[in-house]
Design an enzyme around this catalytic site. Structure first.
Site, mmCIF file in Angstrom:
data_model
loop_
_atom_site.group_PDB
_atom_site.id
_atom_site.type_symbol
_atom_site.label_atom_id
_atom_site.label_comp_id
_atom_site.label_asym_id
_atom_site.label_seq_id
_atom_site.Cartn_x
_atom_site.Cartn_y
_atom_site.Cartn_z
ATOM 1 N N VAL A 34 0.977 -1.217 -0.112
ATOM 2 C CA VAL A 34 -0.044 0.089 0.016
ATOM 3 C C VAL A 34 0.929 1.248 0.047
ATOM 4 O O VAL A 34 0.681 2.387 -0.693
ATOM 5 C CB VAL A 34 -0.983 0.196 1.113
ATOM 6 C CG1 VAL A 34 -1.810 1.165 1.273
ATOM 7 C CG2 VAL A 34 -1.794 -1.067 1.090
ATOM 8 N N CYS A 35 2.053 1.108 0.751
ATOM 9 C CA CYS A 35 2.793 2.314 0.854
ATOM 10 C C CYS A 35 3.539 2.509 -0.443
ATOM 11 O O CYS A 35 3.687 4.005 -0.926
ATOM 12 C CB CYS A 35 3.898 1.994 1.984
ATOM 13 S SG CYS A 35 3.111 2.118 3.630
ATOM 14 N N SER A 36 3.898 1.550 -1.210
ATOM 15 C CA SER A 36 4.448 1.633 -2.570
ATOM 16 C C SER A 36 3.691 2.200 -3.446
ATOM 17 O O SER A 36 3.932 3.203 -4.431
ATOM 18 C CB SER A 36 4.891 0.298 -2.952
ATOM 19 O OG SER A 36 5.544 0.230 -4.043
#
Length: 165
Positions: free
Chosen positions: A59-61
Site C-alpha cells: 500500500v505504501c509503495s
C-alpha cells in the site's frame, strides 16, 4: 485526537494533530543522502506530504507511486514522501522501482515530522498513514489521517486540494 487503527488494532498517535487552516509546522528530516531537509526548503511550492508507515510495503509503495504520477502534471507542486525508513532503504526502494524524481524523506532520527503532525504511532514507532497538502503560503489546505493504517488515502481529494492551492 483522531482515532487510528493499524491492522485492526488501536494505536496511540503522539504529537500535534493538524487541521485545515493551520499554519504547517516546520520539521527536520533526512533525505536519501543523509542531509537535513525542512518544510521551508520547499517554500513557494504547493507541497503534498504523503506519509507512509514503511515505503517497502504494497500500500505504501502504491501510495508513493500514485501521488507522484498524479502530481507530475501539477504546476508548482512537489510531493514529499515521509516515513521512518532509513534513508538507505528509501534510496534502494527508489532505485528498484525506477523512480528517480521521488522525494523520500526519513523521520527515523528524532520523529520531528511525526510529532509536529501528530502521526507517530507510539506502539510501533512508525508514522500513521496520512496526507497533508500545504499551499505555497504555508497553510494546510488538506489533512487526512487514514483511519486504518492498511487502507489507502483519498487520492482524489488530496490532488483536488493541491490543484486549488
Amino acid at each position: 485526537m483522531t482515532n487510528v487503527t493499524f491492522k485492526g488494532n488501536a494505536v496511540t498517535l503522539l504529537g500535534n494533530e493538524q487541521k485545515v487552516g493551520d499554519i504547517a509546522p516546520d520539521f527536520t528530516v533526512l533525505n536519501r543522502d543523509l542531509e537535513p531537509v525542512t518544510l521551508h526548503d520547499f517554500d513557494g511550492s504547493v507541497r503534498i506530504i504523503s506519509v507512509v508507515p514503511s515505503i517497502d510495503t504494497s500500500v505504501c509503495s502504491q501510495q508513493t507511486r500514485r501521488f507522484n504520477e498524479e502530481a507530475s502534471g501539477l504546476e508548482n507542486t512537489v510531493v514529499l514522501t515521509v516515513s521512518v525508513d532509513l534513508p538507505f532503504a528509501q534510496k534502494k526502494w527508489c532505485a528498484a522501482e525506477g523512480l528517480e524524481n521521488v522525494i523520500t524523506l526519513s523521520d527515523h532520527r528524532d520523529l520531528s515530522f511525526g510529532k509536529a503532525y501528530g502521526v507517530v504511532m507510539k506502539e510501533l514507532r512508525l508514522l500513521a498513514r496520512s496526507v497533508f497538502v500545504v499551499d505555497a503560503a504555508g497553510k494546510i489546505v488538506h489533512a487526512e489521517y487514514v483511519s486504518e493504517g492498511t487502507n489507502h488515502p483519498d487520492y482524489e481529494k488530496a490532488i483536488e486540494s493541491a490543484k486549488k492551492a
